[in-house]
Design a protein around this motif. Sequence first.
Motif, PDB file in Angstrom:
ATOM      1  N   HIS A  88      42.681  36.448  49.023  1.00  0.00           N
ATOM      2  CA  HIS A  88      42.013  37.737  49.258  1.00  0.00           C
ATOM      3  C   HIS A  88      40.633  37.770  48.599  1.00  0.00           C
ATOM      4  O   HIS A  88      39.932  38.767  48.688  1.00  0.00           O
ATOM      5  CB  HIS A  88      42.879  38.891  48.751  1.00  0.00           C
ATOM      6  N   ARG A  89      40.269  36.689  47.931  1.00  0.00           N
ATOM      7  CA  ARG A  89      38.952  36.612  47.295  1.00  0.00           C
ATOM      8  C   ARG A  89      38.027  35.773  48.159  1.00  0.00           C
ATOM      9  O   ARG A  89      38.380  34.643  48.530  1.00  0.00           O
ATOM     10  CB  ARG A  89      39.063  35.959  45.916  1.00  0.00           C
ATOM     11  N   ASN A  94      46.334  29.956  38.522  1.00  0.00           N
ATOM     12  CA  ASN A  94      46.080  31.080  37.618  1.00  0.00           C
ATOM     13  C   ASN A  94      47.424  31.497  37.032  1.00  0.00           C
ATOM     14  O   ASN A  94      48.072  32.412  37.514  1.00  0.00           O
ATOM     15  CB  ASN A  94      45.430  32.229  38.394  1.00  0.00           C
ATOM     16  N   ARG A 146      39.813  35.410  33.991  1.00  0.00           N
ATOM     17  CA  ARG A 146      38.565  36.002  34.458  1.00  0.00           C
ATOM     18  C   ARG A 146      37.427  35.751  33.462  1.00  0.00           C
ATOM     19  O   ARG A 146      36.946  36.670  32.803  1.00  0.00           O
ATOM     20  CB  ARG A 146      38.766  37.497  34.695  1.00  0.00           C
ATOM     21  N   HIS A 196      41.009  28.604  39.746  1.00  0.00           N
ATOM     22  CA  HIS A 196      40.485  29.464  38.688  1.00  0.00           C
ATOM     23  C   HIS A 196      41.608  29.704  37.699  1.00  0.00           C
ATOM     24  O   HIS A 196      42.788  29.439  38.000  1.00  0.00           O
ATOM     25  CB  HIS A 196      39.966  30.790  39.249  1.00  0.00           C
ATOM     26  N   GLY A 219      47.528  32.814  46.670  1.00  0.00           N
ATOM     27  CA  GLY A 219      47.342  33.866  45.668  1.00  0.00           C
ATOM     28  C   GLY A 219      45.896  34.302  45.477  1.00  0.00           C
ATOM     29  O   GLY A 219      45.636  35.380  44.940  1.00  0.00           O
ATOM     30  N   ARG A 230      35.829  29.356  37.801  1.00  0.00           N
ATOM     31  CA  ARG A 230      35.201  30.628  37.412  1.00  0.00           C
ATOM     32  C   ARG A 230      34.330  30.506  36.158  1.00  0.00           C
ATOM     33  O   ARG A 230      33.809  31.496  35.671  1.00  0.00           O
ATOM     34  CB  ARG A 230      36.244  31.719  37.220  1.00  0.00           C
ATOM     35  N   GLY A 281      49.921  38.076  44.207  1.00  0.00           N
ATOM     36  CA  GLY A 281      50.048  39.465  43.789  1.00  0.00           C
ATOM     37  C   GLY A 281      49.135  40.299  44.668  1.00  0.00           C
ATOM     38  O   GLY A 281      49.554  40.869  45.680  1.00  0.00           O
ATOM     39  N   GLY A 282      47.857  40.308  44.298  1.00  0.00           N
ATOM     40  CA  GLY A 282      46.854  41.027  45.092  1.00  0.00           C
ATOM     41  C   GLY A 282      46.809  40.539  46.529  1.00  0.00           C
ATOM     42  O   GLY A 282      46.655  41.337  47.467  1.00  0.00           O
ATOM     43  N   ARG A 332      53.669  28.952  39.880  1.00  0.00           N
ATOM     44  CA  ARG A 332      52.583  28.635  40.816  1.00  0.00           C
ATOM     45  C   ARG A 332      52.268  27.144  40.855  1.00  0.00           C
ATOM     46  O   ARG A 332      51.827  26.633  41.894  1.00  0.00           O
ATOM     47  CB  ARG A 332      51.336  29.422  40.443  1.00  0.00           C
ATOM     48  N   ASP A 369      46.170  27.791  43.506  1.00  0.00           N
ATOM     49  CA  ASP A 369      46.124  28.921  42.585  1.00  0.00           C
ATOM     50  C   ASP A 369      46.945  28.570  41.347  1.00  0.00           C
ATOM     51  O   ASP A 369      48.154  28.772  41.318  1.00  0.00           O
ATOM     52  CB  ASP A 369      46.638  30.197  43.246  1.00  0.00           C
TER      53      ASP A 369
HETATM   54  C1  3PG Z   1      46.207  36.469  41.066  1.00  0.00           C
HETATM   55  O1  3PG Z   1      46.679  36.149  39.965  1.00  0.00           O
HETATM   56  O2  3PG Z   1      46.586  37.475  41.697  1.00  0.00           O
HETATM   57  C2  3PG Z   1      45.218  35.560  41.716  1.00  0.00           C
HETATM   58  O3  3PG Z   1      45.180  34.338  41.076  1.00  0.00           O
HETATM   59  C3  3PG Z   1      43.851  36.208  41.785  1.00  0.00           C
HETATM   60  O4  3PG Z   1      43.339  36.452  40.514  1.00  0.00           O
HETATM   61  P1  3PG Z   1      42.193  37.523  40.331  1.00  0.00           P
HETATM   62  O5  3PG Z   1      42.811  38.878  40.540  1.00  0.00           O
HETATM   63  O6  3PG Z   1      41.626  37.332  38.942  1.00  0.00           O
HETATM   64  O7  3PG Z   1      41.142  37.268  41.398  1.00  0.00           O
END
Ligand code: 3PG
Length: 392
Positions: free
Chosen positions: A148-149, A21, A60, A57, A145, A116, A371-372, A34, A19
């Motif tokens: 959950h996707r 991101n 978005r 990724h 991270g 993505r 986070g999520g 990260r 992750d």
């Molecule tokens: C995050 O930053 O919580 C993760 O990398 C997931 O990213 P996303 O909410 O765009 O799926």
Amino acid sequence: KKSVKDVELKGKRVFCRVDFNVPMKDGQVTDETRIRAALPTIEYLTNQGAKVILASHLGRPKGSVVEELRLTPVAKRLSELLGKEVKKADEAYGDSVKAMVDTLSEGDVLLLENVRFYPGEEKNDSELAKAFAELADVYVNDAFGAAHRAHASTEGIAHHLPAVSGLLMEKELDVLGKALSNPERPFTAIIGGAKVKDKIGVIENLLEKVDNLIIGGGLAYTFVKAQGHEVGKSLLEEDKIELAKSFMEKAKEKGVNFYMPVDVVVADDFSEEANIKTVAIEEIPSDWEALDIGPKTREIYSDVIQNSKLVIWNGPMGVFELKKFAGGTRAVAEALAEANDTYSVIGGGDSAAAVEKFHLADRMSHISTGGGASLEFMEGKALPGVVALNDK
Ligand code: 3PG
């Protein structure tokens, strides 16, 4: 679940989902937490003689190429942190990528382009998952991270290759899993943030487990209203007042100590220039909004923290991005930093950012990179990226 330590890696092509991101500004990574968190797995893979293919990724982009969301700056930073070259592909699969993979020697690292950029990623398209799988012999998921996707690079690919967890993934699951299944007591959860709506699942699940539940942030004012007080212009979710009441009743039934603000910092404007004052919770003026917990509340919350063996923290106590309203969140972070006997778990997102901002990160026991993902884990939900491991 099998881990990266359980498989033979020498000479193998390893597709490792991480992750990356990360926040960026003007083509620079502004928070590399990260990237650093993924280093142990990447270094383990290279030391074992794997050919490492990293995928992530960023942002978005919704299935198309967005120039600012290329992973090139991340490759550069990763290369500096690893102290070795990181090759960067301009695509994430296909012939050009295959050709680059063919040039890898044992211990080499290649970072693919933002997964993505392809619509199939978020749709968990099986053709895309297969195209990723064709690049490699083994799949390692270290992207807690993004666990959950259920996406092609986090879930789909695991059905086409031997699939194991990376070291960061393992650590996150271990810490969060132990906290929820076998907590040291007293066990305290601190739930803050803007909206009740986003924290319903986590409050429901944690009410079954904790000894103390501390409430703060914007979402607290729906609870304050449920207690029968006026909240002025503070955040309020009218349609969640009954739910807030039922949470308070549930806490009572379960013998969970439920802590709410007893005083707050109110402002006449949502800005750094606002006039502010501290008032008791039952005295929020009708034209003002509460934007932070007050000093008495900070003291009470700090005491509870100091007397806990385990604390999970998710969500700030106030608008900590603005100096005037950062005191409550800072007080909680400091109490956690000073509580030497307390295992502190920071559940990603805003609370992690707050701890970072106050330079207290290294004094926490565990800061989740999710986070999520950590929120869903604390809700008791299964994470698709984890469930899919070891399918084959
Ligand atoms: C995050 O930053 O919580 C993760 O990398 C997931 O990213 P996303 O909410 O765009 O799926």
